[in-house]
Design a protein around this motif. Structure first.
Motif, PDB file in Angstrom:
ATOM      1  N   GLU A  23       0.825  -1.209   0.000  1.00 34.12           N
ATOM      2  CA  GLU A  23       0.000   0.000   0.000  1.00 34.12           C
ATOM      3  C   GLU A  23       0.859   1.258   0.000  1.00 34.12           C
ATOM      4  O   GLU A  23       0.564   2.223  -0.709  1.00 34.12           O
ATOM      5  CB  GLU A  23      -0.934  -0.013   1.214  1.00 34.12           C
ATOM      6  CG  GLU A  23      -2.073  -1.007   1.080  1.00 34.12           C
ATOM      7  CD  GLU A  23      -2.873  -1.168   2.348  1.00 34.12           C
ATOM      8  OE1 GLU A  23      -4.022  -1.648   2.260  1.00 34.12           O
ATOM      9  OE2 GLU A  23      -2.374  -0.805   3.444  1.00 34.12           O
ATOM     10  N   PHE A  24       1.939   1.245   0.792  1.00 37.05           N
ATOM     11  CA  PHE A  24       2.812   2.417   0.790  1.00 37.05           C
ATOM     12  C   PHE A  24       3.471   2.595  -0.570  1.00 37.05           C
ATOM     13  O   PHE A  24       3.587   3.721  -1.072  1.00 37.05           O
ATOM     14  CB  PHE A  24       3.877   2.314   1.881  1.00 37.05           C
ATOM     15  CG  PHE A  24       4.805   3.507   1.869  1.00 37.05           C
ATOM     16  CD1 PHE A  24       4.329   4.773   2.153  1.00 37.05           C
ATOM     17  CD2 PHE A  24       6.136   3.361   1.520  1.00 37.05           C
ATOM     18  CE1 PHE A  24       5.160   5.886   2.107  1.00 37.05           C
ATOM     19  CE2 PHE A  24       6.979   4.460   1.475  1.00 37.05           C
ATOM     20  CZ  PHE A  24       6.488   5.729   1.770  1.00 37.05           C
ATOM     21  N   LYS A  25       3.882   1.504  -1.178  1.00 34.47           N
ATOM     22  CA  LYS A  25       4.484   1.589  -2.512  1.00 34.47           C
ATOM     23  C   LYS A  25       3.501   2.220  -3.498  1.00 34.47           C
ATOM     24  O   LYS A  25       3.889   3.074  -4.312  1.00 34.47           O
ATOM     25  CB  LYS A  25       4.890   0.202  -3.002  1.00 34.47           C
ATOM     26  CG  LYS A  25       5.559   0.223  -4.380  1.00 34.47           C
ATOM     27  CD  LYS A  25       6.002  -1.163  -4.807  1.00 34.47           C
ATOM     28  CE  LYS A  25       4.861  -1.966  -5.365  1.00 34.47           C
ATOM     29  NZ  LYS A  25       5.339  -3.216  -6.035  1.00 34.47           N
ATOM     30  N   ILE A  26       2.244   1.844  -3.404  1.00 34.46           N
ATOM     31  CA  ILE A  26       1.226   2.406  -4.312  1.00 34.46           C
ATOM     32  C   ILE A  26       1.070   3.906  -4.083  1.00 34.46           C
ATOM     33  O   ILE A  26       0.949   4.682  -5.042  1.00 34.46           O
ATOM     34  CB  ILE A  26      -0.121   1.674  -4.124  1.00 34.46           C
ATOM     35  CG1 ILE A  26      -0.009   0.249  -4.668  1.00 34.46           C
ATOM     36  CG2 ILE A  26      -1.260   2.417  -4.815  1.00 34.46           C
ATOM     37  CD1 ILE A  26      -1.194  -0.642  -4.330  1.00 34.46           C
ATOM     38  N   LEU A  27       1.108   4.344  -2.821  1.00 36.59           N
ATOM     39  CA  LEU A  27       1.010   5.780  -2.540  1.00 36.59           C
ATOM     40  C   LEU A  27       2.144   6.555  -3.205  1.00 36.59           C
ATOM     41  O   LEU A  27       1.931   7.629  -3.785  1.00 36.59           O
ATOM     42  CB  LEU A  27       1.050   6.026  -1.031  1.00 36.59           C
ATOM     43  CG  LEU A  27      -0.273   6.161  -0.281  1.00 36.59           C
ATOM     44  CD1 LEU A  27       0.002   6.399   1.200  1.00 36.59           C
ATOM     45  CD2 LEU A  27      -1.127   7.283  -0.846  1.00 36.59           C
ATOM     46  N   VAL A  28       3.358   6.020  -3.119  1.00 38.22           N
ATOM     47  CA  VAL A  28       4.509   6.687  -3.745  1.00 38.22           C
ATOM     48  C   VAL A  28       4.370   6.657  -5.273  1.00 38.22           C
ATOM     49  O   VAL A  28       4.649   7.643  -5.951  1.00 38.22           O
ATOM     50  CB  VAL A  28       5.831   6.029  -3.302  1.00 38.22           C
ATOM     51  CG1 VAL A  28       7.020   6.682  -4.010  1.00 38.22           C
ATOM     52  CG2 VAL A  28       5.992   6.145  -1.783  1.00 38.22           C
ATOM     53  N   GLN A  29       3.934   5.533  -5.804  1.00 37.27           N
ATOM     54  CA  GLN A  29       3.738   5.431  -7.256  1.00 37.27           C
ATOM     55  C   GLN A  29       2.693   6.419  -7.751  1.00 37.27           C
ATOM     56  O   GLN A  29       2.862   7.025  -8.809  1.00 37.27           O
ATOM     57  CB  GLN A  29       3.324   4.010  -7.626  1.00 37.27           C
ATOM     58  CG  GLN A  29       4.438   2.989  -7.544  1.00 37.27           C
ATOM     59  CD  GLN A  29       3.953   1.568  -7.802  1.00 37.27           C
ATOM     60  OE1 GLN A  29       2.823   1.200  -7.449  1.00 37.27           O
ATOM     61  NE2 GLN A  29       4.802   0.757  -8.420  1.00 37.27           N
ATOM     62  N   ARG A  30       1.613   6.594  -6.975  1.00 36.56           N
ATOM     63  CA  ARG A  30       0.573   7.549  -7.373  1.00 36.56           C
ATOM     64  C   ARG A  30       1.103   8.976  -7.319  1.00 36.56           C
ATOM     65  O   ARG A  30       0.777   9.804  -8.169  1.00 36.56           O
ATOM     66  CB  ARG A  30      -0.662   7.408  -6.491  1.00 36.56           C
ATOM     67  CG  ARG A  30      -1.377   6.079  -6.567  1.00 36.56           C
ATOM     68  CD  ARG A  30      -1.763   5.720  -7.988  1.00 36.56           C
ATOM     69  NE  ARG A  30      -2.882   6.505  -8.489  1.00 36.56           N
ATOM     70  CZ  ARG A  30      -3.335   6.456  -9.748  1.00 36.56           C
ATOM     71  NH1 ARG A  30      -2.733   5.666 -10.630  1.00 36.56           N
ATOM     72  NH2 ARG A  30      -4.353   7.183 -10.120  1.00 36.56           N
ATOM     73  N   ALA A  31       1.927   9.268  -6.334  1.00 32.75           N
ATOM     74  CA  ALA A  31       2.542  10.595  -6.260  1.00 32.75           C
ATOM     75  C   ALA A  31       3.404  10.857  -7.491  1.00 32.75           C
ATOM     76  O   ALA A  31       3.366  11.937  -8.097  1.00 32.75           O
ATOM     77  CB  ALA A  31       3.374  10.722  -4.989  1.00 32.75           C
ATOM     78  N   GLN A  32       4.171   9.848  -7.885  1.00 34.15           N
ATOM     79  CA  GLN A  32       5.004   9.960  -9.078  1.00 34.15           C
ATOM     80  C   GLN A  32       4.141  10.124 -10.332  1.00 34.15           C
ATOM     81  O   GLN A  32       4.459  10.915 -11.231  1.00 34.15           O
ATOM     82  CB  GLN A  32       5.891   8.731  -9.185  1.00 34.15           C
ATOM     83  CG  GLN A  32       6.983   8.816 -10.234  1.00 34.15           C
ATOM     84  CD  GLN A  32       7.910   7.616 -10.157  1.00 34.15           C
ATOM     85  OE1 GLN A  32       7.473   6.482  -9.989  1.00 34.15           O
ATOM     86  NE2 GLN A  32       9.215   7.857 -10.261  1.00 34.15           N
TER      87      GLN A  32
END
Length: 337
Positions: A23-32
């Motif tokens: 889930e944290f990885k997805i948050l960073v990916q969405r920010a990118q």
């Protein structure tokens, strides 16, 4: 405090430790993802995102002043078509003539989400308990999750880190060294780094210790992801071989009365040439701002290794990611994979 309330359809964003690694990885990916859209400035992409919250309101309940948090939150709300509404401590009755419960019930009935920048973690918990819309923690005395999303976006951009190597120890050769206080920023940043497989070394002055709950969680994540987690009171030891040097204010907002005692306690913890000399030659320096000279020397803060202003800009995309995941997608991370 769980990110999920009694309503199975409502999820809050309180801290990084409440998220799974994925889930944290997805948050960073969405920010990118949103940064790429924002930089490309393509009309069609702007229009499609602008419709997601068109006609709705995003509330900003702030009992502490801010620069980056307010600008990034209002900008993110506008990006999705929502009207940001800033509610400072002088603007509403919260804590004066009205209880947390009453204020939360009223505000949440009229908005799509609440960004809350408050003094106490207990205040975030109270908001989450009684709100009918997602609460996004924009800072409390224990956590600062939006800063962690921003910081990890900044790190992966500067070190070409593969998010796909998560859980495989592929990033553990990168060491993040925190030199300073045991505060809300490092509570979330340490967990965030370890979730992406980065190793973490934290140096605090003697007498200042990390929150035991954070330490226990960090050790579990480090072992799972093949990274290392180290606590020390030796700033040189923590800085040795570090790819990223990070610090924050030594005197937090509201602690100005103790400034002289704090500065004496933090002697030897300024990030300067002595500490950068033992770091990796290609190290990067980070600071969430605002910055004071006792924390970092001018030559480091404004030098070629500093990425503090990129980091500050990335707060915008972190806020966009939080709105996208917790508001428009109702906390459904798997839908975004």
């Amino acid at each position: 405090m769980s990110t999920t309330t009694s309503s199975s359809s409502l999820r809050h964003f309180v801290s990084i430790k409440d998220l799974s690694d994925e889930e944290f990885k997805i948050l960073v990916q969405r920010a990118q993802h949103f940064k790429n859209i924002f930089k490309a400035n393509k009309t069609n992409d702007f229009q499609s995102n602008h419709l997601k919250l068109l006609g709705k309101t995003v509330a900003l309940i702030f009992t502490k002043r801010s620069t980056r948090t307010r600008i990034s939150t209002e900008g993110a709300a506008a990006f999705f078509g929502a009207q940001p509404m800033f509610l400072g401590k002088e603007d509403i009755q919260l804590g004066v003539n009205e209880s947390f419960y009453d204020t939360t019930k009223v505000v949440s009935s009229m908005v799509s989400c609440i960004f809350a920048r408050v003094n106490r973690h207990e205040d975030i918990q109270a908001l989450c308990k009684d709100s009918s819309v997602p609460i996004i923690n924009s800072l409390c005395d224990k956590f600062h999750p939006l800063q962690a999303v921003c910081d990890l976006l900044t790190i992966i951009e500067n070190f070409d880190i593969s998010l796909d190597s998560l859980n495989k120890g592929g990033n553990s050769k990168l060491k993040v060294a925190w030199i300073g206080d045991a505060n809300n920023v490092i509570n979330d940043m340490s967990i965030a780094c370890l979730k992406l497989g980065l190793s973490v070394s934290i140096a605090t002055p003697p007498g200042i210790e990390m929150d035991s709950e954070i330490v226990n969680e960090a050790n579990v994540i480090a072992e799972r992801n093949g990274a290392t987690f180290e606590l020390t009171h030796d700033s040189l030891k923590a800085s040795t071989g570090a790819s990223i040097l990070v610090t924050d204010t030594f005197v937090s907002m509201g602690e100005e009365f103790a400034k002289q005692a704090k500065l004496k306690q933090f002697e030897g913890f300024q990030i300067n040439k002595e500490l950068t000399a033992v770091a990796d030659p290609n190290f990067k320096f980070m600071h969430c701002l605002p910055r004071h000279n006792e924390e970092v020397s001018d030559d480091v803060f404004y030098g070629e290794h500093s990425i503090v202003f990129e980091e500050a800009e990335n707060r915008l995309y972190a806020a966009m990611s939080a709105i996208d995941v917790f508001v428009t997608n109702k906390g459904d991370f798997m839908h975004l994979k």
